[in-house]
Design a protein around this motif. Structure first.
Motif, PDB file in Angstrom:
ATOM      1  N   THR A 195      46.476  87.346  44.502  1.00 11.66           N
ATOM      2  CA  THR A 195      46.086  86.659  45.733  1.00 11.66           C
ATOM      3  C   THR A 195      45.940  87.694  46.838  1.00 11.66           C
ATOM      4  O   THR A 195      46.807  88.550  47.005  1.00 11.66           O
TER       5      THR A 195
ATOM      6  N   LYS B  18      41.222  83.927  44.241  1.00  8.82           N
ATOM      7  CA  LYS B  18      42.145  83.409  45.236  1.00  8.82           C
ATOM      8  C   LYS B  18      42.215  84.363  46.418  1.00  8.82           C
ATOM      9  O   LYS B  18      43.057  85.267  46.477  1.00  8.82           O
TER      10      LYS B  18
ATOM     11  N   PRO C 101      51.196  81.056  48.146  1.00  8.41           N
ATOM     12  CA  PRO C 101      50.033  81.417  48.967  1.00  8.41           C
ATOM     13  C   PRO C 101      49.722  80.419  50.078  1.00  8.41           C
ATOM     14  O   PRO C 101      49.435  80.819  51.214  1.00  8.41           O
TER      15      PRO C 101
END
Length: 552
Positions: free
Chosen positions: A385, A409, A434
């Protein structure tokens, strides 16, 4: 002379002429930026974006207008810089999608393509503002669609489009009060008009002001490219030593092309792989130890064009300053999180790295990174991420476009200033999910006040302020609140306006034109006036802005 149909070769010539005319007028477009601060860069961003698109079609050997349009769109997409560059890329992305299946188009189809570009650009902008490049494009396309009902000559149509674009540009001050207040037309609209004027000149067989060659991609990014936190490595540590770039002209008579298979197969030869493809071309970037294997494999799909191979070990020192991806070739275990941020000034870059940034793209203000710069930076992080902190309102659209290109992501936190970016980064917690981090970082950028001190490049009246050329301005959250004849006076005035009863910490980043002694004088001023305020001072080494200040 009249032209009833437009093929790929003619359209390619129009694109090159449009890019050339914009390039010749980039400084004039820059000068139209509303704020009198020395970071006007609309012309620069549009020029670099359009040049990236033009280079994709410059040596394209096809008369198929759909393929030329796709190449233009791809080049613009990856080269787009700043809001104006991203909007320009979306205008021609919609245009190109409209013609992608056609070998040639008539006047009616040309007009419809202009309108398709407008539709896509408006969708790409969260809150479209009239009196900007969007309005100029919309009015010109509307004129084209109406005229194409009876007009079959593309030259006549483009003449009318250009005239309406100019008329619309002249109307922008009536739609956007800040333009009228300053006495200028919209800079992005002017840039688009330059492109259309180049189109028309090409159709009529006229020449635009000479420019010997389009700048190379290396020229375009030499001042803007990023430097990663991991780039400081020994040459011996480079595992894949050759930066290999190649374009493949796909041949249907050879192996059937599937982008996923193509990408997966290439990944065995190295790292830092980037593949961009359409129906006719595939562009590959990879760091490989044996670039011949890459070329041999790619050749299974068609003819190789635009081959570029650089020995990264030999050129390591220069590459560090030009391209962080070239220097970041060391394989590492994939991390759960990565942070990509944008900063101008060595001190600010170091500060971001010290508080957790994985990659700092050198840029901002007059050095907006392109979509491709941001894509490269995100890929170099090697994380599941990635959060992107643009730290400039003019980079947010390019960051969003990069996130859409990557498709993984990636979260864009729309920080508009360096203080907002730092506040967001400090709010990041690697132990959280996240989505929770995104919420916390979004909240953090709302809690900080951002101030800047810089000089005026012209006499103007804006935000209710009469400002003389050379005066120093205090800018609070994007609004000019006052000016002074010297930067210290402007900074004191700004701080007096910024600080409220709820504020506890003030951070001062002094730039190239300020000094430690002067910054300490500001600290003494704050200590005398606000006893409870904690003051932090850092040498940001940023250009253009004497001081960047946060209060929270």
């Amino acid at each position: 002379m009249s032209i009833r149909t437009l093929d790929g070769r003619t359209f390619a010539e129009m694109i090159l002429a449009g890019a050339q005319n914009l390039s010749q007028n980039a400084s004039a477009v820059d000068a139209l930026n509303v704020f009198p601060v020395p970071d006007g860069d609309t012309g620069t961003n549009m020029n670099l974006s359009m040049t990236s698109g033009a280079r994709e079609v410059e040596h394209l050997e096809t008369s198929d207008i759909g393929k030329v349009g796709s190449a233009l769109s791809k080049g613009l997409l990856m080269g787009a810089r700043g809001n104006s560059g991203v909007i320009l890329s979306q205008l021609f992305r919609g245009f190109s999608k409209s013609i992608e299946t056609k070998k040639e188009i008539n006047a009616k189809e040309f007009a419809a393509a202009l309108q398709a570009g407008v539709d896509m650009a408006y969708k790409a902008v969260m809150k479209p503002v009239e009196g900007t490049i969007l309005t100029v494009a919309k009015d010109a396309a509307k004129q084209a669609v109406a005229l194409a009902e009876k007009e079959t000559d593309i030259i006549a149509l483009m003449t009318s489009v250009t005239k309406e674009a100019e008329a619309s540009l002249n109307r922008t001050p009536e739609l956007l009060p800040v333009l009228k207040e300053v006495g200028v037309v919209d800079s992005g609209g002017k840039g688009l008009l330059c492109v259309y004027e180049g189109f028309l000149a090409s159709l009529k067989g006229e020449t635009v002001p000479e420019k010997t060659v389009l700048p190379s991609l290396d020229d375009m990014v030499s001042a803007e490219h990023h430097k990663s936190a991991q780039s400081m490595m020994n040459t011996d540590d480079i595992e894949f030593g050759f930066c290999t770039e190649v374009m493949v002209r796909l041949d249907q008579n050879k192996r059937e092309f599937d982008e996923g298979t193509f990408r997966n197969d290439l990944s065995q030869f190295g790292d830092s792989l980037l593949v961009i493809a359409d129906e006719s071309l595939a562009k590959v970037h990879i760091h490989a130890e044996e670039p011949g294997n890459v070329l041999n494999y790619a050749q299974n799909y068609g003819e190789l064009i635009k081959i570029k191979i650089e020995n990264m070990r030999e050129q390591h020192t220069s590459i560090i300053s030009q391209d962080s991806e070239h220097a970041h070739s060391e394989k590492a275990a994939k991390q759960p999180y990565g942070i990509v941020t944008v900063a101008m000034g060595e001190g600010i870059s170091d500060l971001f790295k010290s508080i957790g940034a994985s990659v700092v793209i050198e840029g901002g203000q007059t050095m907006n990174p392109s979509t491709e710069d941001i894509v490269d930076a995100v890929r170099s992080v090697n994380a599941d991420t990635v959060f992107i902190l643009p730290n400039n309102s003019n980079i947010i659209m390019a960051a969003n476009q990069a996130a859409s290109v990557i498709g993984d992501k990636v979260f864009v936190i729309p920080a508009k200033t360096v203080p907002q970016g730092m506040s967001a980064l400090l709010a990041f917690n690697p132990d959280q999910e996240p989505e929770a981090n995104e919420a916390n970082m979004l909240s953090a950028i709302q809690q900080v006040k951002s101030g800047q001190v810089t000089y005026s490049v012209r006499d103007t009246h804006i935000d209710g302020q009469d400002i003389k050329k050379g005066d120093f301005m205090g800018i609070l959250n994007g609004t000019i609140i006052g000016s002074a004849e010297d930067q210290l006076g402007a900074a004191k005035m700004l701080l007096s306006e910024m600080i409220g009863e709820e504020d506890e910490i003030v951070t001062i980043l002094y730039g190239e034109d300020a000094s430690q002694e002067e910054a300490e004088e500001l600290e003494a001023f704050l200590n005398d006036k606000y006893e409870e305020i904690e003051v932090e001072i850092h040498n940001g080494k940023q250009p253009l802005y004497s001081y960047i200040i946060s209060a929270e």
